[in-house]
Design a protein around this motif. Structure first.
Motif, PDB file in Angstrom:
ATOM      1  N   UNK A  53      28.410 -34.364  62.794  1.00  0.00           N
ATOM      2  CA  UNK A  53      28.302 -35.516  63.376  1.00  0.00           C
ATOM      3  C   UNK A  53      27.426 -36.750  62.553  1.00  0.00           C
ATOM      4  N   UNK A  54      26.133 -36.311  62.508  1.00  0.00           N
ATOM      5  CA  UNK A  54      25.166 -37.878  62.741  1.00  0.00           C
ATOM      6  C   UNK A  54      25.552 -38.210  60.426  1.00  0.00           C
ATOM      7  N   UNK A  55      25.780 -36.802  60.164  1.00  0.00           N
ATOM      8  CA  UNK A  55      25.959 -36.506  59.033  1.00  0.00           C
ATOM      9  C   UNK A  55      27.058 -37.955  58.233  1.00  0.00           C
ATOM     10  N   UNK A  56      28.263 -37.997  59.382  1.00  0.00           N
ATOM     11  CA  UNK A  56      29.172 -38.858  58.693  1.00  0.00           C
ATOM     12  C   UNK A  56      29.375 -39.755  59.418  1.00  0.00           C
ATOM     13  N   UNK A  57      28.309 -40.027  60.627  1.00  0.00           N
ATOM     14  CA  UNK A  57      28.373 -41.001  61.382  1.00  0.00           C
ATOM     15  C   UNK A  57      27.196 -41.727  62.017  1.00  0.00           C
ATOM     16  N   UNK A  58      26.733 -42.587  61.895  1.00  0.00           N
ATOM     17  CA  UNK A  58      25.812 -42.694  62.942  1.00  0.00           C
ATOM     18  C   UNK A  58      25.625 -42.642  63.857  1.00  0.00           C
ATOM     19  N   UNK A  63      25.139 -38.896  70.038  1.00  0.00           N
ATOM     20  CA  UNK A  63      25.730 -38.802  71.572  1.00  0.00           C
ATOM     21  C   UNK A  63      26.286 -37.837  71.941  1.00  0.00           C
ATOM     22  N   UNK A  64      26.540 -36.805  70.810  1.00  0.00           N
ATOM     23  CA  UNK A  64      27.421 -35.371  70.357  1.00  0.00           C
ATOM     24  C   UNK A  64      25.774 -34.668  71.891  1.00  0.00           C
ATOM     25  N   UNK A  95      19.022 -39.943  63.391  1.00  0.00           N
ATOM     26  CA  UNK A  95      20.027 -39.312  65.103  1.00  0.00           C
ATOM     27  C   UNK A  95      20.567 -38.178  63.964  1.00  0.00           C
ATOM     28  N   UNK A  96      20.040 -38.018  62.884  1.00  0.00           N
ATOM     29  CA  UNK A  96      20.624 -36.428  62.358  1.00  0.00           C
ATOM     30  C   UNK A  96      19.276 -35.335  62.865  1.00  0.00           C
ATOM     31  N   UNK A  97      18.272 -35.780  62.616  1.00  0.00           N
ATOM     32  CA  UNK A  97      16.792 -34.639  62.955  1.00  0.00           C
ATOM     33  C   UNK A  97      17.411 -34.342  64.232  1.00  0.00           C
TER      34      UNK A  97
END
Length: 118
Positions: A53-58, A63-64, A95-97
């Motif tokens: 999710x973080x990869x596609x939307x910053x 949020x998830x 955000x991804x990490x």
């Protein structure tokens, strides 16, 4: 009808304490755990899904993972500062990490809760 594991007396299925010997038959459920941010942990969350999710939307991975405000902040800041390139890139990676890390912490707390309430 079940039996008391301590004295072998027959007990009602709903009994919490054996009437013969006083042994506790069921552990009382503890309160749901809270993470480091004070949010209730109510189940497992996928670390992989947070990263995807973080990869596609910053900010979506955050949020998830339960940090909705921080995820929205990252998204808005990235949109406002898109022309700098470095700020959105840093927020995207962070955000991804962080989403992965938060989900992992959530899952550890949830597994500990399940172990305590078996």
């Amino acid at each position: 009808m079940p039996y008391c594991p301590e004295c072998g007396a027959e007990v009602y299925a709903s009994a919490e304490i054996c009437p013969s010997c006083g042994t506790r038959l069921k552990k009382p459920h503890t309160e749901l755990p809270r993470n480091a941010h004070g949010d209730l942990v109510t189940g497992e969350k996928s670390e992989v899904l947070a990263v995807i999710l973080g990869f596609f939307i910053i900010g979506a991975g955050l949020m998830y993972a339960g940090r909705v405000g921080l995820g929205i902040f990252h998204l808005v800041l990235s949109i406002l500062l898109f022309w700098t390139i470095l700020v959105p890139l840093a927020l995207w990676i962070y955000g991804m990490l962080k989403g992965y890390e938060l989900c992992k912490e959530n899952n550890m707390l949830w597994l500990q809760y399940l172990e305590e309430n078996r």
